[in-house]
Design an enzyme around this catalytic site. Sequence first.
Site, PDB file in Angstrom:
ATOM      1  N   HIS A 190     105.212  -2.545  38.294  1.00  0.00           N
ATOM      2  CA  HIS A 190     104.063  -1.813  38.880  1.00  0.00           C
ATOM      3  C   HIS A 190     103.479  -0.853  37.855  1.00  0.00           C
ATOM      4  CE1 HIS A 190     105.930  -2.283  43.143  1.00  0.00           C
ATOM      5  NE2 HIS A 190     104.853  -3.043  43.090  1.00  0.00           N
ATOM      6  N   LYS A 249     110.035  -2.543  58.230  1.00  0.00           N
ATOM      7  CA  LYS A 249     110.758  -1.885  59.327  1.00  0.00           C
ATOM      8  C   LYS A 249     111.941  -1.090  58.798  1.00  0.00           C
ATOM      9  CE  LYS A 249     109.308  -4.811  63.094  1.00  0.00           C
ATOM     10  NZ  LYS A 249     109.095  -6.251  62.856  1.00  0.00           N
ATOM     11  N   ARG A 304     102.912 -12.597  39.295  1.00  0.00           N
ATOM     12  CA  ARG A 304     104.107 -12.865  38.477  1.00  0.00           C
ATOM     13  C   ARG A 304     104.374 -14.356  38.326  1.00  0.00           C
ATOM     14  NH1 ARG A 304     107.657  -9.372  42.448  1.00  0.00           N
ATOM     15  NH2 ARG A 304     106.298 -10.672  43.688  1.00  0.00           N
TER      16      ARG A 304
END
Length: 161
Positions: A17, A41, A90
């Site tokens: 990132h 979650k 990627r």
Amino acid sequence: MAAAVFPGSFDPVTTGHMDLIERAAAIFDRLVIGVLANSSKSPLCTIEERVQMLEGLTKDMQGIEVLSFDGLLADFIKKTGADTIVRGIRTPADFEYELPLAQANYKLNCKADTLFLATRPEYSYISSSAVKELARYKGNIEGFVPEAVYQFLKKKYNYPD
Ligand code: PNS
């Protein structure tokens, strides 16, 4: 003024990132890092932690803002005034997943064109989901994430010294 949004869950932010952020920041005058609040979650890091980490990692870079968002990316783009979405690719599988999303985002918001940046080969195996799995089992995540994130996760997940 060319402005873009680099959206993601960033749970957690990886070295891959950071490479994309640096490269996108060199292309655009303004880069908004959009952190999806309801990404999973069972998140590894809270939204506050993810935003804080990204703010710390980008504090010395010009033209970068870190904002959290909920709901549709196409709506978030409108709020920021940006007109480009930056996403990293990627693998071919990433492209297959990302292409329909880019097309749907354009359909929802005609200002939202997507720019794909090819991940540098040295980062192509790194993903937040791999880091998540490793961190939960106290696996070695050195090099997968920036040093500050490494230290934070080691502490949060009680890695032995
Ligand atoms: O880092 P990620 O998890 O690959 O990022 C995915 C993200 C945040 C870019 C994507 O899930 C997203 O845009 N979510 C917001 C909801 C949305 O707009 N979905 C697309 C509908 S076409």
